[in-house]
Enzyme design. Structure first.
Site, PDB file in Angstrom:
ATOM      1  N   LYS B 100      13.706  -8.707   0.547  1.00  0.00           N
ATOM      2  CA  LYS B 100      13.618  -7.258   0.374  1.00  0.00           C
ATOM      3  C   LYS B 100      14.011  -6.602   1.692  1.00  0.00           C
ATOM      4  CE  LYS B 100      10.384  -3.430   0.023  1.00  0.00           C
ATOM      5  NZ  LYS B 100       9.141  -2.870  -0.521  1.00  0.00           N
ATOM      6  N   GLY B 161       3.152   4.336  -0.245  1.00  0.00           N
ATOM      7  CA  GLY B 161       1.716   4.520  -0.105  1.00  0.00           C
ATOM      8  C   GLY B 161       1.193   5.886  -0.461  1.00  0.00           C
ATOM      9  N   ALA B 187       7.870   1.904  -4.308  1.00  0.00           N
ATOM     10  CA  ALA B 187       7.222   2.893  -3.429  1.00  0.00           C
ATOM     11  C   ALA B 187       6.791   4.147  -4.175  1.00  0.00           C
ATOM     12  CB  ALA B 187       8.093   3.298  -2.246  1.00  0.00           C
ATOM     13  N   GLY B 188       5.533   4.481  -3.996  1.00  0.00           N
ATOM     14  CA  GLY B 188       5.023   5.751  -4.471  1.00  0.00           C
ATOM     15  C   GLY B 188       4.304   5.728  -5.804  1.00  0.00           C
ATOM     16  N   ASN B 209       2.350  -1.753  -4.288  1.00  0.00           N
ATOM     17  CA  ASN B 209       1.326  -2.413  -3.478  1.00  0.00           C
ATOM     18  C   ASN B 209       0.081  -1.532  -3.412  1.00  0.00           C
ATOM     19  OD1 ASN B 209       1.394  -4.345  -0.373  1.00  0.00           O
ATOM     20  ND2 ASN B 209      -0.348  -3.640  -1.519  1.00  0.00           N
ATOM     21  N   THR B 210       0.195  -0.368  -2.778  1.00  0.00           N
ATOM     22  CA  THR B 210      -0.961   0.493  -2.566  1.00  0.00           C
ATOM     23  C   THR B 210      -1.629   0.910  -3.873  1.00  0.00           C
ATOM     24  OG1 THR B 210       0.131   1.351  -0.589  1.00  0.00           O
ATOM     25  CG2 THR B 210      -1.761   2.584  -1.395  1.00  0.00           C
TER      26      THR B 210
END
Lengths: 67, 267
Positions: B100, B161, B187-188, B209-210
């Site tokens: 990545k 995040g 992301a997001g 992830n987050t």
């Protein structure tokens, strides 16, 4: 003695010292790592062959949690 | 079977997850298992010299034999650093070269520096890496990254995040329509519906992830995300009904209604 910079920290070791010997002394043997010496990757197969010089800069990395 | 194919390799899970921000390795492992993810990202960092030599490593908990480990270039602000990190990662993972790429432009917003990203992508593709590239949602840049030879493009839904979900579905749709490699939202994502929406738009996968790690109950959220990605994918494949703006269409027959007793007056 030779002076090395390892992950930004100055350390001294008795010479002669091969990469494999350094890995042993840092208690990293058997760990999944990658190592860069003066900006060049040292393949695992070369650990027992490459001898470190005074002033060498090393980066030793591992995989950690990340996104 | 509907599989996600990246660089010629099929995966049954369209949910990819990160390994950061968890309470401990046990929670990391549990959440990843609950998510059903097969591809997990990791970061590459300096090892702690001389501290806790007996401490387990992340890859002791997530066996590279069971998971496809996707090293990232988080924390890199230049193409040079990103390339360097991925060369180290390839060595660390015994030659495994699916990676990545992310090159950041700003530590506060973590927005990608696209100029550096393009440069890094060119070098990495030339060196034989299979690059999944984190990108802004600019459709032209996404296409350029594909033309360079990236195996997947990964436009952000919103800031890393931030949990803001998909802020520009229009751009995402354009990227999806034009791409011939997999498009994964990365992301997001904040909650399950964000992931479902991404899949409904036609994304091939979602990376997060987050959204999982920062949920109050990460393992439960991981389970929700697994279902959300599956639900969104099925809805996409099923072909949704068209939106009829401001026009109703009764679901029950309009004929055969019994005669009304009165017109609007209470008995």
């Amino acid at each position: 003695m030779i002076g090395l910079i390892i992950n930004g920290q100055p350390r001294s070791f008795p010479a002669p010292l091969k990469v494999a010997g350094l890995i042993e002394q840092l208690e990293l043997r058997g760990k999944r790592i990658a190592l860069e010496r003066n900006g060049e990757i040292v393949p695992r197969g070369q650990f027992g062959l490459q001898e470190l010089n005074d002033g060498d800069t090393l980066e030793i990395v591992v995989a950690v949690g990340g996104g | 079977m509907d599989q996600l194919v990246i660089a010629g390799k099929p995966y049954s899970s369209r949910l990819l997850v990160g390994t950061g921000k968890y309470k401990d390795f046990a929670q990391t492992r549990e959440a990843i298992e609950a998510s059903g993810a097969q591809i997990v990202t990791v970061a590459i960092r300096r090892t702690n010299i001389g501290q806790n030599p007996g401490e387990p490593n992340l890859l002791d908990v997530l066996a590279p034999q069971r998971y496809t480990i996707l090293p990232n270039t988080a924390g890199c602000y230049s193409a040079q650093d990103a390339v360097r990190i991925l060369r180290l990662a390839r060595e660390l993972l015994d030659g495994h070269d699916l990676v990545k790429l992310e090159v950041l432009g700003d530590p506060r917003t973590l927005y990608p520096n696209m100029v550096e990203t393009l440069a890094a992508a060119q070098t990495l593709v030339k060196e034989g890496f299979k690059v999944m590239v984190y990108t802004s949602d600019d459709p032209i840049l996404a296409r350029q990254l594909e033309q360079i030879g990236c195996v997947a493009v990964m436009p952000l839904a919103s800031l890393i995040g931030s949990g803001m979900g998909i802020i520009n579905p229009w751009n995402l749709q354009i990227i999806i329509d034009n791409a011939t490699v997999p498009v994964l939202v990365d992301a997001g994502v904040g909650t399950a519906s964000d992931a479902a929406i991404a899949m409904e738009l036609g994304c091939d996968g979602v990376l997060m992830n987050t959204a999982i790690a920062a949920a109050r109950d990460p393992v439960l959220m991981a389970s929700a995300m697994k279902k959300a990605v599956q639900a969104g994918r099925e809805a996409f494949l099923a072909g949704r009904m068209p939106k009829n703006l401001y026009t109703a269409s009764a679901s029950s027959p309009t004929g055969g209604v019994i005669a009304s007793a009165s017109h609007g007056n209470a008995a």
